[in-house]
Enzyme design. Structure first.
Site, mmCIF file in Angstrom:
data_model
loop_
_atom_site.group_PDB
_atom_site.id
_atom_site.type_symbol
_atom_site.label_atom_id
_atom_site.label_comp_id
_atom_site.label_asym_id
_atom_site.label_seq_id
_atom_site.Cartn_x
_atom_site.Cartn_y
_atom_site.Cartn_z
ATOM 1 C CD GLU A 1 41.129 32.160 34.271
ATOM 2 O OE1 GLU A 1 41.730 31.141 34.585
ATOM 3 O OE2 GLU A 1 40.397 32.786 35.057
ATOM 4 N N GLY B 1 34.519 38.777 35.208
ATOM 5 C CA GLY B 1 35.910 38.704 34.755
ATOM 6 C C GLY B 1 36.039 38.332 33.291
ATOM 7 N N GLY C 1 51.335 36.204 34.464
ATOM 8 C CA GLY C 1 51.196 35.121 35.424
ATOM 9 C C GLY C 1 50.529 33.925 34.766
#
Lengths: 742, 189
Positions: A701, A698, A235
């Site tokens: 990124e 996370g 994605g």
């Protein structure tokens, strides 16, 4: 299981070709095939469309243009997030950007649809479009806010005075190009009408957003739409929302009462799914001779589509990176008649750090201070803009550990001074920082009567490892072996989440899974400890340990299957939830980020300026790691995106037509095997207790953040040539190369 | 055949073109098809035989996701027409191994985490299997130091050079190379 390098649960399916992606579902039976026709002008108006030939071509079932497309819901800016809004297509004869859909052709086979699409004859009155960013940069305006809810501008202290009185000043402009997400799976959608319902197989990152967007565009009851997306072929931002392929497939399937599938071509993906906008970034750093920053300013101007404003948060990262009493950040936009700007992996951080971390390298060079040491000297005690404490900041440890492992002490201190044969060799480094976001997620965990657990959420796995980490979290949460946990994702009838994006998916869904497991445990303990038939009867539930499929309290234990059989013949289930960060006080009380340090070695050909990455290391701090194997993979993947941003990726606009001239994978260069030598990622042990109950953050990124400038700085160290116009391609380096004795 | 530019009823040449019969030998099985002669081998596999393990990433020969083995050699199946492969031996990812018996390369990709989203993976694996055979046959590459040597050392540079037709946007490259290296090493022991 948490912390173990478990192989991907979905790995065997993926390596055998058994993982089924959106365009590949055959449950609906034989579908019809749709092909989109795009505008061949960048601005203007359709004056005539002749669809007669296409309509009469073999196998054609429908040709849809703005003349016969149904009325659709309008994009509604009162809906808080773009990806949940309506995305109408074929609404008028006006052309807003090159490639905008002007027709959909549906036929019985793909070959027929493609041939007929070529027969759609469109005439345009071409208008004068604004396509040249440099020509309109000075007309930029201030948006209301930057993407991600960041304020447009911030100011602390008195920048002008601080900067003008600094001992050493860097004042440079850096430019970054249009870049694209380019997931390997084409954007695709298959829609099956069933009565009034639509079953939608779509490649997307956020199921709930796809559902809302389709419902509001087609103006149908969301309860009539079922989204199914068990596997997503990447994605990187472009599948946060749905695009023309989905809306057109849905409209056509409804009209024809048959399944219809539509995939964008690779070329159309350059036009129809959004892009990272080009940017011009002025960075000003003022420092004392000791290297301590006194003034930092980051002023960013970017392109935006005029109708769909997008202000990438490119200066936002600078707000939390280094200490300095006088600070200024701004975001400005200039409207161009180009496709919409959108989130591309590490929006803001990736291009912003290219500029700021290059400027820091320039400052280190000007001061004669080691670049690692310069960053350590500017480590802030608290968030330098908000003033709140950091939750768990370990940037300095990343810098030190990375320097040690990489052998940073061997870096040539004088640029262009290390040569190996025909190669000029240089080392570069840069810091990484990325704000950690938290979004809503609900997960249902059901312990079946046979003692297996089912974890259910509409969360997606776009390659991020969701199936695997939720298996680990649930296995630990219920004391089960991983083979007794089953994960069900990517269906809209499951509990909703904000999906995959913004590096929040893992923490959102893992935390919710953990909470659901805790709730299931509590239900089991209430019944077991209250059940006279249980060996646990009357014991203290607070002492319970769940392991190996049993519950143990002190010396007594009982198998889960027995507790279930006696008290819960239909199983036990509970939901767990993660709240949006705006409703979680920790996210206001603390500055919560992930960190890293990148180190790169490049060789630059002394004659041709060909740049080759030789090795690269990233050391990261991300809180607790659920799975070191999948975490390392994601971080390495991000670092390699940084290689692309530094050296290769650039979508080039034809300033006459507004078309991207290099819209395929042979001309939009992304890293391939031969570009990537040894790249490794190391993660420091950690636990961020302010982020969430699992202490995790996370990683999707973070890897790209700072990776590009580490390479740019290595190119400078190798050659003495500073390129500020990304990507750094050989023709920009060659004129400045030192003359060498041959 | 009608001239596509002749106008008339606006009909293309394809309307009068008959379907073409072709027998494809896919994964040791003969599959008889009647296809539009414009059907690529990739679309024949995916849309007619429902062998969707072979992926479409660009339909243009630029990404390698559609790589299959034809008579043992790797081919971008989007760049060749189905009707050209009568009697050819085609092996797709489904034919290399299945869930119950993974091919060594498939297992190695799982163990080394040589993928994330999985979409380029079948092409990478088919390409890797074909590539090792090419090296074994002594075919040199751009990375081969001595192109006259009958034996080629399988360095990481050789693997990277020879696998560069297979793009992975998740950028699992270091893990893919490790997975291939492990299989090659085991094969020579």
């Amino acid at each position: 299981m948490i912390g173990q390098p478990l192989d991907r649960i979905d790995g065997p399916l993926k390596v055998t070709g058994q993982a089924i992606y959106a365009y590949e579902h055959w449950e609906p039976g034989q579908p019809l095939y749709g092909v989109i026709v795009g505008a061949t002008v960048g601005k203007g108006r359709i004056t005539r469309i002749d669809t007669d030939s296409a309509e009469h071509a073999p196998g054609v079932r429908m040709v849809m243009t703005h003349r016969n497309a149904p009325e659709q819901g309008a994009r509604d800016e009162s809906v808080p997030m773009e990806y949940w809004r309506a995305q109408p297509v074929l609404t008028s004869p006006d052309i807003h950007y090159h490639g905008e859909p002007v027709a959909l052709v549906v036929a019985e086979t793909l070959e027929q649809a493609r041939a007929a699409a070529a027969l759609v004859h469109v005439e345009y009155a071409a208008g004068r479009g604004r396509f040249d960013f440099a020509a309109y940069e000075d007309e930029a305006y201030a948006p209301k806010e930057a993407n991600g809810g960041f304020p447009t501008d911030t100011e602390v202290g008195d920048f002008d005075t601080g900067f003008s009185t600094a001992d050493v000043r860097i004042d440079q402009r850096y430019t970054t190009p249009y870049e694209l997400s380019m997931p390997m799976e084409l954007h695709a959608c298959l829609v099956q009408p069933r009565g009034e319902d639509l079953i939608v197989y779509v490649s997307c990152q956020i199921v709930d957003a796809a559902l809302a967007s389709i419902a509001s565009t087609l103006r149908i009851d969301p309860a009539r739409i079922y989204i199914i997306t068990p596997f997503v072929g990447g994605g990187f931002g472009s599948k946060l929302g749905i695009h023309a392929e989905t809306i057109l497939a849905a409209i056509a399937a409804r009209a024809l009462r048959e399944p219809v599938k539509v995939a964008l071509t690779r070329q159309q993906i350059f036009q129809l799914v959004g892009m990272r906008p080009t940017s011009s970034q002025r960075v000003r750093l003022g420092a004392g001779r000791d290297g301590r920053l006194v003034a930092v300013a980051h002023d960013v101007t970017m392109a935006t589509n005029p109708d769909i404003e997008f202000a990438e948060q490119t200066a936002a990262t600078t707000r939390s990176l280094y200490a300095a009493p006088h600070r200024l950040t701004t975001h400005r936009l200039t409207p161009l008649d180009l496709p919409r700007g959108a989130d591309v992996r590490a929006p803001g951080e990736a291009p912003g750090l290219l500029a700021v971390e290059s400027a820091m390298d320039e400052l280190a060079d000007a001061l004669g201070i080691d670049p690692v040491e310069l960053r350590i000297r500017n480590e802030p005690a608290v968030d330098p803009e908000s003033g709140v404490p950091f939750s768990d900041r370990h940037l300095v440890e990343c810098l030190r550990e990375g320097a040690r492992r990489f052998g940073w002490e061997h870096r040539p201190t004088t640029p262009a001074s290390m040569r190996e044969g025909r190669w000029l060799v240089g080392y570069g480094m840069a810091a990484a920082i990325r704000k950690h976001f938290q979004g809503q997620a609900t997960v249902r965990v059901r312990l079946e009567a046979d003692g297996t657990a089912v974890v259910q959420t509409d969360m997606t796995d776009i390659g991020t490892g969701t199936y695997t980490i939720l298996t680990q979290v649930a296995a630990d949460g219920l004391g089960l072996p991983p083979e007794r946990v089953r994960i069900e994702l990517g269906r809209s009838e499951l509990p909703t989440s904000w999906g995959s994006g913004g590096s929040w998916g893992a923490a959102n869904s893992s935390t919710a899974t953990h909470r659901a497991c805790v709730a299931v445990r509590e239900k089991l303990l209430v019944t077991a400890c209250g059940d006279t038939g249980s060996p646990l009867h009357g014991l203290d539930p607070a002492e319970a340990v769940f392991a190996e499929g049993s519950v143990r309290i002190g010396g007594a234990d009982e198998a889960l299957s027995e507790i279930l059989a006696r008290n819960h013949p239909d199983g036990v289930q509970a939901e767990g939830e993660t709240r949006f960060m705006g409703d979680d006080p920790n996210y206001a009380a603390y500055s919560i980020h992930t960190y890293g340090a990148h180190f790169a070695e490049v060789g630059v050909d002394a004659d041709t300026a060909e740049i080759r990455l030789r090795r690269m290391l990233g050391v990261f701090s991300v809180g607790r790691v659920l799975n070191p194997k999948t975490t390392r993979s994601q971080l390495i993947g991000g670092m390699i995106w940084g290689v692309g941003a530094a050296l290769q990726e650039e979508a080039v606009v034809d300033l006459r037509s507004g078309a991207f001239v290099n819209r395929d994978l042979a001309q939009y260069l992304m890293p391939v095997h031969a570009d990537i030598p040894d790249v490794d990622a190391v993660v420091l042990d950690g636990y961020d207790d302010k982020a969430n109950v699992l202490g995790m953050k996370g990683v999707g990124e973070l890897g790209i953040c700072g990776a590009g400038p580490a390479i740019a700085n290595a190119v400078f160290n190798a050659t003495g040539v500073r390129v500020r116009d990304f990507p750094i391609t050989l023709e920009k380096v060659l004129p400045g190369l030192p003359l060498m004795d041959t | 055949m009608n001239d596509p530019d002749a106008g008339g009823a606006g009909r293309s040449w394809a309307e009068t073109a008959p379907l073409s019969a072709v027998a494809l030998r896919v994964n040791d099985e003969v599959r008889r098809l009647e296809v539009d002669p414009r059907t690529s081998l990739l679309d024949a596999l995916r849309e007619h035989l429902h062998l969707s393990g072979t992926k479409k990433g660009c339909d243009h020969g630029q990404c390698g996701a559609c790589t299959v083995l034809i008579n043992g050699r790797r081919v971008n199946s989007c760049l060749t027409l189905a009707v050209m492969h009568e009697d050819d031996e085609i092996v797709t990812i489904e034919g290399l191994g299945d869930l119950d018996s993974l091919h060594a390369m498939q297992r190695s990709f799982v163990e080394r985490d040589g993928f994330q989203c999985g979409y380029c993976t079948p092409g990478q694996i088919c390409s890797a299997v074909g590539m090792l055979a090419e090296v074994g046959a002594g075919w040199p590459s751009h990375a081969t130091a001595d192109v006259a040597s009958p034996r080629i050392a399988l360095t990481d540079e050789e693997i990277r050079e020879r696998m560069s037709g297979n793009i992975c946007r998740c950028a699992a490259y270091p893990n893919i190379v490790a997975a291939i290296r492990a299989v090659a090493k085991a094969g020579t022991q």
